[in-house]
Write a protein that holds these residues in place. Structure first.
Motif, PDB file in Angstrom:
ATOM      1  N   ILE A  17       0.828  -1.204   0.000  1.00  0.00           N
ATOM      2  CA  ILE A  17       0.000   0.000   0.000  1.00  0.00           C
ATOM      3  C   ILE A  17       0.866   1.258   0.000  1.00  0.00           C
ATOM      4  CG2 ILE A  17      -1.807   1.267   1.229  1.00  0.00           C
ATOM      5  CD1 ILE A  17      -2.793  -1.304   0.102  1.00  0.00           C
ATOM      6  N   TYR A  18       1.962   1.226   0.784  1.00  0.00           N
ATOM      7  CA  TYR A  18       2.746   2.464   0.892  1.00  0.00           C
ATOM      8  C   TYR A  18       3.367   2.834  -0.451  1.00  0.00           C
ATOM      9  CZ  TYR A  18       7.071  -0.299   1.212  1.00  0.00           C
ATOM     10  OH  TYR A  18       8.106  -1.154   0.951  1.00  0.00           O
ATOM     11  N   LEU A  19       3.693   1.818  -1.264  1.00  0.00           N
ATOM     12  CA  LEU A  19       4.218   2.103  -2.603  1.00  0.00           C
ATOM     13  C   LEU A  19       3.119   2.659  -3.508  1.00  0.00           C
ATOM     14  CD1 LEU A  19       6.695  -0.828  -3.313  1.00  0.00           C
ATOM     15  CD2 LEU A  19       7.187   1.554  -2.701  1.00  0.00           C
ATOM     16  N   GLN A  20       1.916   2.124  -3.315  1.00  0.00           N
ATOM     17  CA  GLN A  20       0.805   2.642  -4.112  1.00  0.00           C
ATOM     18  C   GLN A  20       0.517   4.099  -3.767  1.00  0.00           C
ATOM     19  OE1 GLN A  20      -2.699   0.263  -4.782  1.00  0.00           O
ATOM     20  NE2 GLN A  20      -1.689  -1.568  -3.980  1.00  0.00           N
ATOM     21  N   ILE A  21       0.652   4.416  -2.485  1.00  0.00           N
ATOM     22  CA  ILE A  21       0.448   5.803  -2.054  1.00  0.00           C
ATOM     23  C   ILE A  21       1.511   6.703  -2.685  1.00  0.00           C
ATOM     24  CG2 ILE A  21       0.549   7.365  -0.053  1.00  0.00           C
ATOM     25  CD1 ILE A  21      -2.018   5.737  -0.273  1.00  0.00           C
ATOM     26  N   ALA A  22       2.764   6.225  -2.622  1.00  0.00           N
ATOM     27  CA  ALA A  22       3.864   7.000  -3.206  1.00  0.00           C
ATOM     28  C   ALA A  22       3.612   7.228  -4.688  1.00  0.00           C
ATOM     29  CB  ALA A  22       5.180   6.259  -2.987  1.00  0.00           C
ATOM     30  N   GLU A  23       3.181   6.161  -5.354  1.00  0.00           N
ATOM     31  CA  GLU A  23       2.943   6.265  -6.787  1.00  0.00           C
ATOM     32  C   GLU A  23       1.794   7.227  -7.091  1.00  0.00           C
ATOM     33  OE1 GLU A  23       2.463   2.734  -9.725  1.00  0.00           O
ATOM     34  OE2 GLU A  23       3.909   2.127  -8.186  1.00  0.00           O
ATOM     35  N   TRP A  24       0.787   7.188  -6.233  1.00  0.00           N
ATOM     36  CA  TRP A  24      -0.368   8.067  -6.442  1.00  0.00           C
ATOM     37  C   TRP A  24       0.066   9.535  -6.345  1.00  0.00           C
ATOM     38  CZ3 TRP A  24      -2.884  11.731  -3.377  1.00  0.00           C
ATOM     39  CH2 TRP A  24      -4.121  12.180  -3.885  1.00  0.00           C
ATOM     40  N   ILE A  25       0.893   9.837  -5.332  1.00  0.00           N
ATOM     41  CA  ILE A  25       1.362  11.223  -5.174  1.00  0.00           C
ATOM     42  C   ILE A  25       2.227  11.619  -6.380  1.00  0.00           C
ATOM     43  CG2 ILE A  25       2.785  12.767  -3.763  1.00  0.00           C
ATOM     44  CD1 ILE A  25       1.866  11.125  -1.345  1.00  0.00           C
ATOM     45  N   GLU A  26       3.091  10.718  -6.800  1.00  0.00           N
ATOM     46  CA  GLU A  26       3.925  10.986  -7.985  1.00  0.00           C
ATOM     47  C   GLU A  26       3.055  11.360  -9.182  1.00  0.00           C
ATOM     48  OE1 GLU A  26       7.617   7.897  -7.075  1.00  0.00           O
ATOM     49  OE2 GLU A  26       6.254   7.522  -8.730  1.00  0.00           O
ATOM     50  N   THR A  27       2.015  10.553  -9.387  1.00  0.00           N
ATOM     51  CA  THR A  27       1.146  10.823 -10.529  1.00  0.00           C
ATOM     52  C   THR A  27       0.470  12.177 -10.396  1.00  0.00           C
ATOM     53  OG1 THR A  27       0.760   8.454 -10.608  1.00  0.00           O
ATOM     54  CG2 THR A  27      -0.681   9.825 -11.950  1.00  0.00           C
ATOM     55  N   GLU A  28       0.038  12.496  -9.178  1.00  0.00           N
ATOM     56  CA  GLU A  28      -0.582  13.811  -8.951  1.00  0.00           C
ATOM     57  C   GLU A  28       0.414  14.929  -9.267  1.00  0.00           C
ATOM     58  OE1 GLU A  28      -3.981  14.391  -8.100  1.00  0.00           O
ATOM     59  OE2 GLU A  28      -3.864  12.309  -8.779  1.00  0.00           O
ATOM     60  N   ILE A  29       1.688  14.692  -8.919  1.00  0.00           N
ATOM     61  CA  ILE A  29       2.705  15.700  -9.220  1.00  0.00           C
ATOM     62  C   ILE A  29       2.881  15.825 -10.734  1.00  0.00           C
ATOM     63  CG2 ILE A  29       5.163  16.297  -9.009  1.00  0.00           C
ATOM     64  CD1 ILE A  29       5.079  14.953  -6.221  1.00  0.00           C
ATOM     65  N   LEU A  30       2.917  14.681 -11.401  1.00  0.00           N
ATOM     66  CA  LEU A  30       3.067  14.702 -12.863  1.00  0.00           C
ATOM     67  C   LEU A  30       1.895  15.427 -13.513  1.00  0.00           C
ATOM     68  CD1 LEU A  30       4.393  11.147 -13.841  1.00  0.00           C
ATOM     69  CD2 LEU A  30       5.647  13.311 -13.714  1.00  0.00           C
ATOM     70  N   LYS A  31       0.703  15.185 -12.968  1.00  0.00           N
ATOM     71  CA  LYS A  31      -0.483  15.839 -13.525  1.00  0.00           C
ATOM     72  C   LYS A  31      -0.499  17.327 -13.224  1.00  0.00           C
ATOM     73  CE  LYS A  31      -3.904  12.100 -12.970  1.00  0.00           C
ATOM     74  NZ  LYS A  31      -4.952  11.752 -11.977  1.00  0.00           N
ATOM     75  N   GLY A  32       0.364  17.752 -12.321  1.00  0.00           N
ATOM     76  CA  GLY A  32       0.407  19.157 -11.954  1.00  0.00           C
ATOM     77  C   GLY A  32      -0.543  19.531 -10.825  1.00  0.00           C
ATOM     78  N   ASN A  33      -1.102  18.534 -10.175  1.00  0.00           N
ATOM     79  CA  ASN A  33      -2.010  18.839  -9.070  1.00  0.00           C
ATOM     80  C   ASN A  33      -1.270  19.276  -7.808  1.00  0.00           C
ATOM     81  OD1 ASN A  33      -4.172  18.339 -10.644  1.00  0.00           O
ATOM     82  ND2 ASN A  33      -4.461  16.232  -9.930  1.00  0.00           N
ATOM     83  N   PHE A  34      -0.018  18.854  -7.697  1.00  0.00           N
ATOM     84  CA  PHE A  34       0.842  19.405  -6.649  1.00  0.00           C
ATOM     85  C   PHE A  34       2.012  20.093  -7.342  1.00  0.00           C
ATOM     86  CE2 PHE A  34      -0.783  15.626  -4.212  1.00  0.00           C
ATOM     87  CZ  PHE A  34      -1.576  16.355  -3.340  1.00  0.00           C
ATOM     88  N   GLN A  35       2.137  21.404  -7.146  1.00  0.00           N
ATOM     89  CA  GLN A  35       3.231  22.148  -7.784  1.00  0.00           C
ATOM     90  C   GLN A  35       4.470  22.125  -6.911  1.00  0.00           C
ATOM     91  OE1 GLN A  35       3.053  23.576 -10.774  1.00  0.00           O
ATOM     92  NE2 GLN A  35       0.866  23.245 -11.162  1.00  0.00           N
ATOM     93  N   ALA A  36       5.575  22.553  -7.479  1.00  0.00           N
ATOM     94  CA  ALA A  36       6.808  22.648  -6.708  1.00  0.00           C
ATOM     95  C   ALA A  36       6.592  23.584  -5.515  1.00  0.00           C
ATOM     96  CB  ALA A  36       7.943  23.162  -7.585  1.00  0.00           C
ATOM     97  N   ASP A  37       7.172  23.206  -4.384  1.00  0.00           N
ATOM     98  CA  ASP A  37       7.067  23.967  -3.129  1.00  0.00           C
ATOM     99  C   ASP A  37       5.642  24.048  -2.581  1.00  0.00           C
ATOM    100  OD1 ASP A  37       9.758  24.567  -2.702  1.00  0.00           O
ATOM    101  OD2 ASP A  37       9.670  26.129  -4.250  1.00  0.00           O
ATOM    102  N   GLU A  38       4.796  23.218  -3.119  1.00  0.00           N
ATOM    103  CA  GLU A  38       3.443  23.154  -2.568  1.00  0.00           C
ATOM    104  C   GLU A  38       3.388  21.992  -1.573  1.00  0.00           C
ATOM    105  OE1 GLU A  38      -1.051  22.486  -4.195  1.00  0.00           O
ATOM    106  OE2 GLU A  38       0.408  23.271  -5.635  1.00  0.00           O
TER     107      GLU A  38
END
Lengths: 242, 131, 296
Positions: B9-30
Motif C-alpha cells: 500500500i505504501y508504494l501505491q500511495i507514493a505512486e499516487w502522489i507521484e502521478t498527482e505531481i506529474l499531472k500538476g495537481n501538486f506544484q513545486a514547493d506546494e
C-alpha cells in the motif's frame, strides 16, 4: 486505585443495578401478597366461652417470607446470567461486591418498609373482609419505636440477603457448596425438629431474642460484614463473561 | 482507488502522489497531503501513509518542513519521470520481451505491434498516466 | 510508549495451554491485527488484556497496571465481542445511556449518529437484534466509549460486506480523530489489512509473528516453475507451502529473505505476491500439505 475512584465506580454500579435488577421488586410484591393471604388464617387463636374466639393477626408470616425473598434474591445476584449483565462496563470485584452490599441494603429497606406496612394492610383487610371486632395491641407507639422497629426489620432482611449472597458466592467458588449448603440447612432443620438441638436454638435466640436495639444492630451488621468478607475472598479470582 | 494486486500500500500511495505531481495537481514547493489526510482518503493506516511519504522524501521528490509537513521539491517532476522511465517502463518492456520470447514473436513483429499501439493511443505525446 | 506489555504469559484452561509463554508489547496509538486460527488463543489474550480473565502465570501490563481487578484498566479499556450480554429489559437507548455514565471519554454525538445511521430503533432490545445488527451495535459501544485501549474480538461477525466496509471506515476515521490503542481480531484479514499498522499472529497460544503489516505483505513470495528445478534450488530452505501447478510444475511459497528474486527470474520461475492472509494460513499450517493430508 484510590478511594475516590472506587467510590465513583461503586456509585455508578449501584444505580445501574437498580435498573438491571428491577424485576426483584416485582417478586417482592408477589411474595408479600402471598404472605398476606396466608396471614388471613391468623398466627394463633384462643377460644374462650365468654368472649368467643380471639384470632391473632400479625405480619410475622410476611416477615418470614420477606427473609426468604431476600435470601433468594441475593443468591441470584451471584449467578452467571446476573453477573454477565453486571460486569459489562467499569468494574472490579471489590466495587462489584460493595455495590451489591449497598444494593441489597436498599432492597432490604424497601422490603422491610413494605413488610412493616403490610401489618396495617392486614388489619384493614381483616376488618373489611371478616366480621371481627379488632382489638389493637400496640396502637399507641411513639415514632421512635416505629423507626427502630423498621430499622430492625431492615437489618434482619439485610442479614438474610447477605447470607444468600455468601452462599451464592461460595457456590460460584466451588460447585461442591451447591450440594453441601442445602444439606447442612436441611440437616439443621431436622435436628431442631427431632431433638431440639441446643446449639441451633441458641443461635436463633442469639439473633432473634435480643431486646436491645443497639445489640441487634451490632449483631446483624457484624454478620453482614462477615458474609461479605467471605464472599469477596471466595470470588476474588472469579473470571467473568466466560 | 487502491489495488490489491500485491503491491504494498505504501508504494501505491507514493505512486499516487507521484502521478498527482506529474499531472500538476501538486506544484513545486506546494504542500502535499498529510499522512492523516491520505489515511482518511484511502481508508488506510496513517503509519502506512507516512511510509509512502517517506519513500518520496528519500528520493528527493518531497522535502520536510519541520512541523508543517511535506512539500514538493523543484526537481520532483524530473526525478519522477526519470525514475518511471528507468524502472517502471523498463520493467514493463522486460515483461513484454519475456512474453514475446515465450510466444516466439520476432523483434520486427513486436516493433510493429508497439508502433500500432502508440498510434492508437494518440501518438507519442500521449501522456496519460498508467496508474 | 508501551501501552500493552506481556511477558511469558501462560493461561491454563484445564490442562490445555490457551496461551503459552507469550511475550510481546504494543505501542501507544497503534492498530494491531490479532490473527490466528480458531483456538489459537486470540479471545483468551483479549479477555486477559481487558481484565475479564486472569493469567495463570507471567506478567501482563495494560497502561502500566495488571488488568485483572484493576478499576483503572476497566475504565480505560473496553472488550467488545459478539456475545456481549446486555440486560434484556434495557432498550438500546438505555444501554447507550449507561455506557455514557460509565465511560469518562464517551462521545454521545458519535454514538447517536451511528445509531441513527445504522437504523436502530431506540426501543429495541439487544436480544431481539439479528446477529449482524448486534455486532454493529456492540461496535458502536466500542467506538463511542473512546477507551485508551479498545479490544475488538471478531467485531464484524455476522455483518454483511457493505456494513463491514463502512465499519472499517468509521473505525479508521474515529481513530484519526481520537488516536488510541486498538487490537482487533478478525478472520477477514484481507478486508482489514489496510487499517492495520502491526500484525500479531498466534498459533497454539504462542506468538508466531509480530511485525508491521507492510512487512507481512512482503514476507513471502510465490514461485512457480518446473518441479525439479524449483525443488533443487530451494533445497535447504523452508518451503512454507507447496502445491502442484500443472504437470511437472510446482508452486512454492518461501520467505522472501531466503531467496534472491533476480536469480529466480533467471531460472525462469514466475514470481507472484502472496497475500498476507495466505501467509498467515501457510505459517500456521498443521504440517506440510494441510487439509490434503486428510485425503491421502
Amino acid at each position: 486505585m484510590s478511594f475516590a475512584e472506587l467510590g465513583k465506580a461503586v456509585r455508578k454500579q449501584f444505580f445501574y443495578k437498580f435498573k438491571l435488577f428491577f424485576g426483584l421488586f416485582y417478586s417482592l410484591v408477589i411474595t408479600q401478597a402471598i404472605a398476606i393471604v396466608f396471614s388471613f388464617n391468623g398466627t394463633g387463636s384462643i377460644s374462650s366461652g365468654q368472649i368467643g374466639q380471639i384470632h391473632f393477626y400479625s405480619a410475622d408470616i410476611v416477615l418470614v417470607f420477606t427473609f426468604g425473598w431476600a435470601f433468594i434474591s441475593a443468591l441470584q445476584l451471584t449467578t452467571k446470567p446476573f453477573r454477565d449483565n453486571e460486569y459489562l462496563f467499569v468494574f472490579n470485584r471489590l466495587s462489584s461486591h460493595l455495590s451489591n452490599l449497598l444494593f441489597l441494603l436498599a432492597l432490604s429497606f424497601i422490603g422491610g418498609l413494605s413488610a412493616y406496612l403490610s401489618g396495617y394492610l392486614l388489619k384493614v383487610a381483616v376488618y373489611m373482609f371478616f366480621d371481627f371486632q379488632l382489638i389493637g395491641t400496640n396502637d399507641i407507639t411513639s415514632p421512635a419505636v416505629v423507626v427502630a422497629g423498621i430499622i430492625t426489620i431492615v437489618l434482619y432482611i439485610w442479614m438474610f440477603a447477605s447470607l444468600g449472597y455468601m452462599v451464592g458466592s461460595l457456590v460460584q467458588f466451588q460447585k461442591v457448596f451447591a450440594i453441601l449448603i442445602p444439606s447442612i440447612i436441611i440437616g439443621c432443620l431436622i435436628l431442631v425438629a427431632l431433638s431440639e438441638s441446643e446449639a441451633i436454638i441458641r443461635i436463633g435466640k442469639f439473633y432473634f431474642f435480643e431486646s436491645s436495639f443497639l445489640l441487634v444492630f451490632i449483631k446483624t451488621t457484624a454478620t453482614v460484614c462477615l458474609c461479605f468478607l467471605i464472599s469477596a475472598v471466595s470470588t476474588n479470582h472469579l473470571e467473568v463473561r466466560k | 482507488m487502491l489495488q490489491s494486486d500485491g503491491t504494498p500500500i505504501y508504494l501505491q500511495i507514493a505512486e499516487w502522489i507521484e502521478t498527482e505531481i506529474l499531472k500538476g495537481n501538486f506544484q513545486a514547493d506546494e504542500k502535499v497531503y498529510s499522512q492523516y489526510k491520505l489515511a482518511e482518503m484511502f481508508t488506510i493506516n496513517p503509519a502506512t501513509a507516512a511510509k509512502g511519504l517517506n519513500v518520496l522524501a528519500n528520493e528527493n521528490i518531497l522535502y520536510t518542513k519541520r512541523g508543517l509537513g511535506k512539500f514538493v521539491t523543484k526537481e520532483a517532476k524530473a526525478i519522477i519521470i526519470h525514475k518511471r522511465k528507468n524502472q517502471k517502463l523498463k520493467g514493463l518492456i522486460n515483461e513484454i520481451v519475456m512474453e514475446a520470447k515465450r510466444l516466439h514473436v520476432r523483434e520486427e513483429e513486436l516493433m510493429v505491434m508497439l508502433k500500432k499501439a502508440m498510434k492508437e493511443s494518440g501518438g507519442q505525446s500521449g501522456g496519460s498516466d498508467s496508474l | 510508549m508501551e501501552v500493552i506489555h506481556c511477558e511469558n504469559v501462560t493461561k491454563l484452561q484445564g490442562k490445555a495451554k490457551a496461551l503459552d509463554q507469550l511475550s510481546f508489547s504494543i505501542k501507544e496509538n497503534t492498530i494491531t491485527g490479532l490473527i490466528g486460527r480458531n483456538g489459537a488463543g486470540k479471545t483468551t489474550l483479549l479477555k486477559i488484556l481487558g481484565g475479564l480473565w486472569r493469567e495463570t502465570s507471567g506478567e501482563v501490563k495494560v497502561l502500566s497496571r495488571r488488568p485483572f481487578n484493576s478499576l483503572y484498566v476497566s475504565e480505560n479499556s473496553i472488550y467488545i465481542d459478539d456475545a456481549f450480554h446486555f440486560p434484556s429489559h434495557l432498550n438500546l437507548k438505555e444501554i447507550l445511556r449507561e455506557g455514557e455514565r460509565f465511560y469518562p471519554n464517551w462521545n454521545r454525538t458519535l454514538a447517536e449518529r451511528l445509531f441513527d445511521y445504522f437504523e436502530f430503533h431506540p426501543k429495541q432490545t439487544h436480544a431481539n437484534l439479528s446477529k449482524g445488527k448486534r455486532s454493529t451495535f456492540n461496535m458502536i459501544i466500542g467506538l463511542a466509549s473512546r477507551c485508551k485501549v479498545t479490544l475488538y474480538d471478531e467485531p464484524t461477525a455476522g455483518m454483511d460486506r457493505a456494513v463491514r466496509k463502512e465499519m472499517y471506515r468509521v473505525l479508521l476515521k474515529d481513530y484519526l480523530e481520537y488516536p488510541r490503542t486498538i487490537i482487533i481480531s478478525s478472520h477477514y484479514l484481507e478486508e482489514l489489512e489496510d487499517l492495520l499498522e502491526d500484525v500479531l499472529l498466534l498459533d497454539n497460544g504462542k506468538k508466531v509473528l509480530h511485525l508491521p503489516m507492510d512487512e507481512l505483505k512482503e514476507f513471502a513470495v510465490g514461485l512457480t516453475g518446473r518441479s525439479e528445478v524449483l525443488l533443487q534450488w530451494l533445497r535447504g530452505k523452508t518451503i512454507l507451502h507447496q502445491q502442484n501447478a500443472g504437470p511437472n510444475e510446482l508452486y512454492a511459497v518461501v520467505k522472501k529473505e531466503d531467496i534472491s528474486l533476480p536469480e529466480a527470474q533467471r531460472l525462469g520461475m514466475t514470481i507472484s505476491p502472496v497475500s498476507s492472509s495466505d501467509v498467515c494460513v501457510y505459517i500456521t499450517d498443521r504440517g506440510q500439505g494441510g487439509i490434503d493430508r486428510v485425503f491421502r
